[in-house]
Enzyme design. Structure first.
Site, PDB file in Angstrom:
ATOM      1  CB  THR A 228      48.119 -21.740   6.374  1.00  0.00           C
ATOM      2  OG1 THR A 228      47.447 -20.668   6.944  1.00  0.00           O
ATOM      3  CG2 THR A 228      49.873 -21.491   6.308  1.00  0.00           C
ATOM      4  CG  ASP A 229      44.026 -18.170   5.405  1.00  0.00           C
ATOM      5  OD1 ASP A 229      44.602 -18.694   6.334  1.00  0.00           O
ATOM      6  OD2 ASP A 229      42.703 -18.133   5.911  1.00  0.00           O
ATOM      7  CD  GLU A 230      47.912 -18.157   9.957  1.00  0.00           C
ATOM      8  OE1 GLU A 230      48.773 -17.763  10.327  1.00  0.00           O
ATOM      9  OE2 GLU A 230      47.139 -18.909  10.724  1.00  0.00           O
TER      10      GLU A 230
ATOM     11  CE1 TYR B 256      52.397 -22.564  10.346  1.00  0.00           C
ATOM     12  CE2 TYR B 256      50.780 -20.711  10.165  1.00  0.00           C
ATOM     13  CZ  TYR B 256      51.182 -22.097  10.215  1.00  0.00           C
ATOM     14  OH  TYR B 256      50.181 -22.778   9.268  1.00  0.00           O
TER      15      TYR B 256
ATOM     16  CE  LYS C  10      52.267 -24.853   5.999  1.00  0.00           C
ATOM     17  NZ  LYS C  10      52.574 -26.337   6.106  1.00  0.00           N
TER      18      LYS C  10
END
Ligand code: NAD
Ligand code: TYD
Length: 340
Positions: free
Chosen positions: A128-130, A155, A159
């Protein structure tokens, strides 16, 4: 015709579920194995149209269960792994981080060990870009593959940790890998506790829409079908060891997203209720997808066409989301928000 065995983890969830359907239909010569623990976020009813196809298989298992995973890989000798399985909801990670580390970090490491043991052709890790943290509101700033990892939520930290373990298995053991980092997805079978399906389902029931803080946080929305096509391309054409960002330049504030859905459904903006902000709420995400575009990917949906398709899908598939929101989801909703 080349026959291949592809293990898709998390194929009962939102994106993995769409990807399984996409691959089963696009590649009749590939055997698609959907491995999923069927947590609160997974359901198999979405696969009614493909479950009887010869090239679709389901395995119920926990990716962190080492013995089961190693035995499965030794038995099936998969060619490819596309790894979606994860705990994926930021709000849940704020309330209960531990399961995020177990599933997202330890589960990924078990899969990597199994892949290394049998020697596979490609391991695609769906991230994810997060993991890049947050951007400010300067519209000329974007996440590139070189942006440092600075995850802010439990989260995104889990990741980012899994991304680094995947990278290490490439650097240390030469495992063929790719990492994809996509922006926020939306589309069919999106679990109704995430912003877009939550808004659609609640607007349809004339219920209040909880918007965190001032609603000005920005997300970069990509239709899930475009994400599936990107992963298919990376699986087949991605250069081993490389990271690819996935996004279609569809930045919207949360308030704009909610207003668009309300207007499309012909309801009143009085349904909007500003609620206490999320802890550590990232301001803005925005992807620079140049590297993936150079590999040959182009999104087919704009936000306008994608959200119209998605709203129509939720109108035509009430049975799917109504059965979810009438179950244990209600307890989650009461715990998370003080709305009716
Ligand atoms: P989801 O929560 O809808 O689905 C996750 C699936 O994983 C569920 O079917 C669940 O049952 C399964 N699962 C959970 N723990 C498991 C375990 N221990 N063993 C086996 N299966 C398990 O998630 P999603 O939104 O479809 O996201 C899929 C992947 O894509 C995640 O890795 C996420 O980080 C990534 N991603 C999501 C988005 C997004 O906007 N949703 C954007 C970019 C990347
Ligand atoms: P979400 O769908 O949880 O995705 P993510 O946190 O991974 O980006 O949330 C998208 C945006 O919507 C995020 O900025 C938080 C916001 N949001 C609300 O304002 N209200 C809500 O009830 C939810 C679930 C999210």
């Amino acid at each position: 015709m080349i026959r291949r065995k592809i293990l898709v983890t998390g194929g009962a969830g939102f994106i993995g579920g769409n990807f399984v359907q996409f691959m089963v239909n696009k590649y009749p010569q590939y055997d698609i194995y959907n491995l999923d623990l069927l947590t609160y976020a997974g359901d198999l009813t979405k696969h009614r149209d493909i479950e009887d196809k010869e090239n679709y298989h389901f395995v119920k298992a926990d990716i962190a269960d080492r013995d089961t995973i190693i035995s499965l890989f030794e038995k099936e000798k998969f060619d490819y792994v596309v790894h979606f399985a994860a705990e994926s909801h930021v709000d849940r990670s704020i309330t209960d981080p531990e399961i995020f580390v177990r599933t997202n970090v330890m589960g990924t490491q078990v899969l990597l060990d199994a892949a290394k043991q049998i020697g596979i052709a490609k391991f695609v890790h769906v991230s994810t870009d997060e993991v890049y943290g947050q951007l400010d509101f300067d519209p000329s700033s974007f996440f590139t593959e070189e942006t440092p990892l600075q995850p802010n939520s439990p989260y995104s930290a889990s990741k980012a940790s899994s991304d680094l373990i995947v990278r290490a298995y490439h650097e240390t053991y030469g495992l063929p890998i790719n990492i994809t980092r996509c922006s926020n997805n939306y589309g069919p079978y999106h679990f109704p506790e995430k912003l877009i399906p939550l808004t659609i389902s609640r607007v349809l029931n004339d219920q209040k829409i909880p918007v965190y803080g001032d609603g000005k946080n920005i997300r970069d929305w990509l239709h899930v079908f475009d994400h599936c096509a990107a992963i298919d391309l990376v699986l087949h054409e991605g250069i081993s060891g490389e990271v690819y960002n996935v996004g279609g330049h569809n930045e919207r504030t949360n308030l704009e997203v909610v207003q668009t859905i309300i207007q499309t459904l012909g309801k009143s903006e009085e349904l909007i209720e500003f609620v206490t902000d999320r802890l550590g709420h990232d301001k803005r995400y925005a992807i620079d997808p140049t590297k993936l575009e150079q590999l040959g990917w182009k999104p087919t949906y704009t936000f306008e066409t994608g959200i119209a398709q998605t709203i129509q899908w939720y109108l035509e598939n009430k049975e799917w989301w109504e059965s979810i929101i009438s179950g244990e989801y209600q307890d989650y909703f009461e715990m998370q928000y003080s709305l009716n």
